[in-house]
Design a protein around this motif. Structure first.
Motif, PDB file in Angstrom:
ATOM      1  N   LEU A 162     -11.668   1.986   1.914  1.00 46.74           N
ATOM      2  CA  LEU A 162     -11.102   1.164   0.840  1.00 46.74           C
ATOM      3  C   LEU A 162     -11.105  -0.311   1.259  1.00 46.74           C
ATOM      4  CD1 LEU A 162      -9.595   1.507  -1.952  1.00 46.74           C
ATOM      5  CD2 LEU A 162      -7.474   1.261  -0.642  1.00 46.74           C
ATOM      6  N   PRO A 163     -11.663  -1.208   0.435  1.00 44.78           N
ATOM      7  CA  PRO A 163     -11.693  -2.636   0.797  1.00 44.78           C
ATOM      8  C   PRO A 163     -10.300  -3.174   1.101  1.00 44.78           C
ATOM      9  CG  PRO A 163     -13.045  -2.215  -1.143  1.00 44.78           C
ATOM     10  CD  PRO A 163     -12.299  -0.956  -0.869  1.00 44.78           C
ATOM     11  N   PHE A 164     -10.206  -4.044   2.086  1.00 44.44           N
ATOM     12  CA  PHE A 164      -8.902  -4.556   2.516  1.00 44.44           C
ATOM     13  C   PHE A 164      -8.179  -5.272   1.374  1.00 44.44           C
ATOM     14  CE2 PHE A 164      -5.936  -7.317   4.763  1.00 44.44           C
ATOM     15  CZ  PHE A 164      -5.410  -6.438   5.703  1.00 44.44           C
ATOM     16  N   GLU A 165      -8.956  -5.976   0.498  1.00 46.27           N
ATOM     17  CA  GLU A 165      -8.337  -6.724  -0.590  1.00 46.27           C
ATOM     18  C   GLU A 165      -7.627  -5.806  -1.578  1.00 46.27           C
ATOM     19  OE1 GLU A 165     -11.924  -6.752  -0.238  1.00 46.27           O
ATOM     20  OE2 GLU A 165     -11.507  -8.034   1.490  1.00 46.27           O
TER      21      GLU A 165
ATOM     22  N   HIS B  27      -8.958   1.401  12.831  1.00 45.59           N
ATOM     23  CA  HIS B  27      -9.109   0.390  11.783  1.00 45.59           C
ATOM     24  C   HIS B  27      -7.901  -0.543  11.751  1.00 45.59           C
ATOM     25  CE1 HIS B  27     -12.703   2.265  10.665  1.00 45.59           C
ATOM     26  NE2 HIS B  27     -12.530   2.433   9.352  1.00 45.59           N
ATOM     27  N   ILE B  28      -6.701   0.041  11.957  1.00 48.19           N
ATOM     28  CA  ILE B  28      -5.479  -0.777  11.949  1.00 48.19           C
ATOM     29  C   ILE B  28      -5.510  -1.769  13.106  1.00 48.19           C
ATOM     30  CG2 ILE B  28      -2.979  -0.694  12.279  1.00 48.19           C
ATOM     31  CD1 ILE B  28      -3.011   2.029  10.815  1.00 48.19           C
ATOM     32  N   GLU B  29      -5.912  -1.288  14.285  1.00 38.96           N
ATOM     33  CA  GLU B  29      -5.994  -2.167  15.455  1.00 38.96           C
ATOM     34  C   GLU B  29      -6.991  -3.303  15.229  1.00 38.96           C
ATOM     35  OE1 GLU B  29      -7.039   0.365  18.668  1.00 38.96           O
ATOM     36  OE2 GLU B  29      -5.117   1.426  18.705  1.00 38.96           O
ATOM     37  N   GLU B  30      -8.057  -3.020  14.489  1.00 43.15           N
ATOM     38  CA  GLU B  30      -9.091  -4.023  14.228  1.00 43.15           C
ATOM     39  C   GLU B  30      -8.788  -4.887  13.011  1.00 43.15           C
ATOM     40  OE1 GLU B  30     -12.546  -1.611  13.832  1.00 43.15           O
ATOM     41  OE2 GLU B  30     -12.763  -1.241  15.999  1.00 43.15           O
ATOM     42  N   GLY B  31      -7.634  -4.634  12.364  1.00 37.32           N
ATOM     43  CA  GLY B  31      -7.250  -5.434  11.209  1.00 37.32           C
ATOM     44  C   GLY B  31      -7.992  -5.091   9.943  1.00 37.32           C
ATOM     45  N   ARG B  32      -8.555  -3.879   9.860  1.00 40.01           N
ATOM     46  CA  ARG B  32      -9.335  -3.474   8.687  1.00 40.01           C
ATOM     47  C   ARG B  32      -8.567  -2.540   7.753  1.00 40.01           C
ATOM     48  NH1 ARG B  32     -14.164  -0.875  11.751  1.00 40.01           N
ATOM     49  NH2 ARG B  32     -14.814  -0.275   9.645  1.00 40.01           N
ATOM     50  N   PHE B  33      -7.378  -2.122   8.180  1.00 36.67           N
ATOM     51  CA  PHE B  33      -6.576  -1.235   7.326  1.00 36.67           C
ATOM     52  C   PHE B  33      -5.104  -1.577   7.527  1.00 36.67           C
ATOM     53  CE2 PHE B  33      -4.857   2.581   5.425  1.00 36.67           C
ATOM     54  CZ  PHE B  33      -5.831   2.958   4.509  1.00 36.67           C
ATOM     55  N   ARG B  34      -4.381  -1.647   6.425  1.00 31.57           N
ATOM     56  CA  ARG B  34      -2.958  -2.008   6.476  1.00 31.57           C
ATOM     57  C   ARG B  34      -2.138  -0.883   7.084  1.00 31.57           C
ATOM     58  NH1 ARG B  34      -1.199  -6.193   2.532  1.00 31.57           N
ATOM     59  NH2 ARG B  34       0.863  -5.288   2.913  1.00 31.57           N
TER      60      ARG B  34
END
Length: 448
Positions: free
Chosen positions: A249-252, A292-299
């Motif tokens: 899912l896109p971060f935006e 993904h969370i660690e890489e800032g790609r998922f909330r």
């Protein structure tokens, strides 16, 4: 079958009295908790006669209750009859609340105790028989799921518990493990089964269109929006929404989805009206969301919202026995579909199915069997029909029972020795065998 009875009693006089009371039972007597637990592992008793006052606290009940808890954790179906002193009804009731089958107050009357033990063992036998019949009556654990491995049966039991609630569920598993099948099973077993299940693959829709697909849009919201369109979330109102591959899912969009999950209202793209939505959310992904969370790609807050319950679906290579079970099921289906007469798999094909790692999981085995059915010339599927390349380090598990038993014994001995820091006495107790037996096995398997 032997009827095993364990008596846990520290009074030597009472031990002697009880030893000969129970005709038709193989009686084992222990005087303390550690010996009792070792005996439970060794003889697997159907009934335990347990005195609550055991050393080193013979005047109290702490050891007795600890023994009760350990026995039931090892053999949940075991019937434990607690024997208490006079005027000790409170502890007897407490024992029943913690899982004991019945209680008896001293002084012991052998005739009454015998009747109680006989009755308890009969209940134990009936429950075992009922469990066997229930297990035999079930062809498959869930509708659409073909499995017999312990790993998958555990997943199926979790799904059965989760389905009746409205809790948001996250299904984790590699591609091809059947995440959508389990999502459908959750919906079918829920109170929303008569409503729609709407599925959307977050990885299959371009990012600039996904918001509109999820939330819908109003006429004129953007170029080409010539009419009002209802989104997937709104379409699923009253039923279940399945968000497949939510890890893509896109971060935006994640903030907007989080707000919907918290408030249960949506606004269509280009709209200002809040629309309340009543829907059950099931998500799935093959991605490592924590990475993904660690890489800032998922909330992180969205992750915790969608994973109120997380179910891990094992890969096919970790499902003992399931590859061949699935292969046979797909063979039957495709033979009917393509009107082919094929009796089964030859020995080399079976060995290959069991040895192959199946990186594509169920989806791969389905396509392999489909192709093999179409291409087969004879009445048996061969290794050539499957076109499987087996690596030299991939071997099918042995079918020789002696070999399987020896491997299992060696593994259990290693674990017990590791758990007890190589203490022979403690390892033997944990394994439910005597020290001489353990020494003999260590010598037999050259593990000294």
């Amino acid at each position: 079958m032997n009827r095993n009875l364990l008596i846990v009693e520290d009074d030597e006089g009472l031990q002697s009295q009880l030893r000969w009371c129970f005709d038709g039972f193989d009686v084992t007597i222990c005087a303390n908790r550690s010996d009792a637990i070792a005996a439970v592992r060794r003889v697997q008793p159907g009934v335990v006669l347990l005195d609550l006052g055991l050393p080193p606290d013979p005047g109290g009940v702490t050891e007795g209750f600890a023994t009760l808890s350990e026995v039931l954790s090892l053999i949940p179906e075991c019937k434990v009859i607690v024997v208490t002193g006079d005027n000790d009804r409170g502890n007897a009731v407490k024992a029943i609340a913690q899982g004991a089958y019945d209680f008896y107050q001293k002084p012991a009357d052998p005739e009454i105790l015998t009747l109680m033990v006989e009755r308890a063992y009969r209940v134990y036998e009936l429950e075992l028989e009922n469990k066997k019949l229930h297990k035999g009556s079930q062809t498959m654990p869930l509708d659409g799921v073909i499995a017999a491995s312990d790993a998958m049966l555990k997943v199926c039991r979790t799904v059965e518990k989760v389905a009746p609630s409205d809790i948001t569920t996250l299904l984790l598993g590699a591609s091809g493990t059947g995440k959508e099948v389990f999502a459908q099973a959750i919906h079918n077993m829920s109170p929303r089964a008569n409503e729609k299940m709407i599925a959307i693959n977050c990885a299959a829709i371009p990012d600039n269109l996904l918001e509109s697909e999820l939330f819908g849009h109003e006429k004129g919201a953007f170029t080409g929006a010539t009419k009002q369109t209802i989104g997937k979330i709104e379409m699923a109102n009253g039923g279940t929404l399945f968000l497949d591959e939510i890890g893509d899912l896109p971060f935006e969009l994640q903030a907007k989805l989080l707000r919907f999950l918290q408030e249960r209202v949506i606004e269509r793209v280009g709209g200002r009206k809040e629309i309340p939505i009543d829907v059950r959310i099931v998500c799935a992904t093959h991605q490592d969301i924590t990475k993904h969370i660690e890489e800032g790609r998922f909330r992180e807050d969205l992750y915790y919202r969608i994973s109120e319950i997380t179910i891990n679906i094992p890969a096919l290579k970790d499902r003992d026995g399931d590859p061949l079970l699935l292969a046979k099921a797909f063979l039957t289906r495709f033979c009917q579909e393509y009107k082919k007469v094929i009796k089964g798999f030859d020995s080399n094909a079976i060995a290959a199915i069991e040895a192959y790692s199946w990186p594509g999981n169920v989806r791969e085995i389905e396509s392999r069997i489909k192709r093999a059915v179409i291409m087969a010339d004879g009445n048996m599927i061969t290794l050539e029909d499957l076109e499987l390349n087996i690596d030299s380090d991939e071997e099918a598990p042995p079918l020789n029972l002696k070999q399987i038993r020896e491997e299992a014994e060696k593994k259990a001995i290693r674990r017990a020795l590791n758990h007890t820091n190589a203490s022979i006495s403690e390892a033997a107790k944990m394994l439910g065998i005597t020290r001489p037996t353990l020494y003999s096995m260590l010598e037999k398997y050259d593990m000294k």
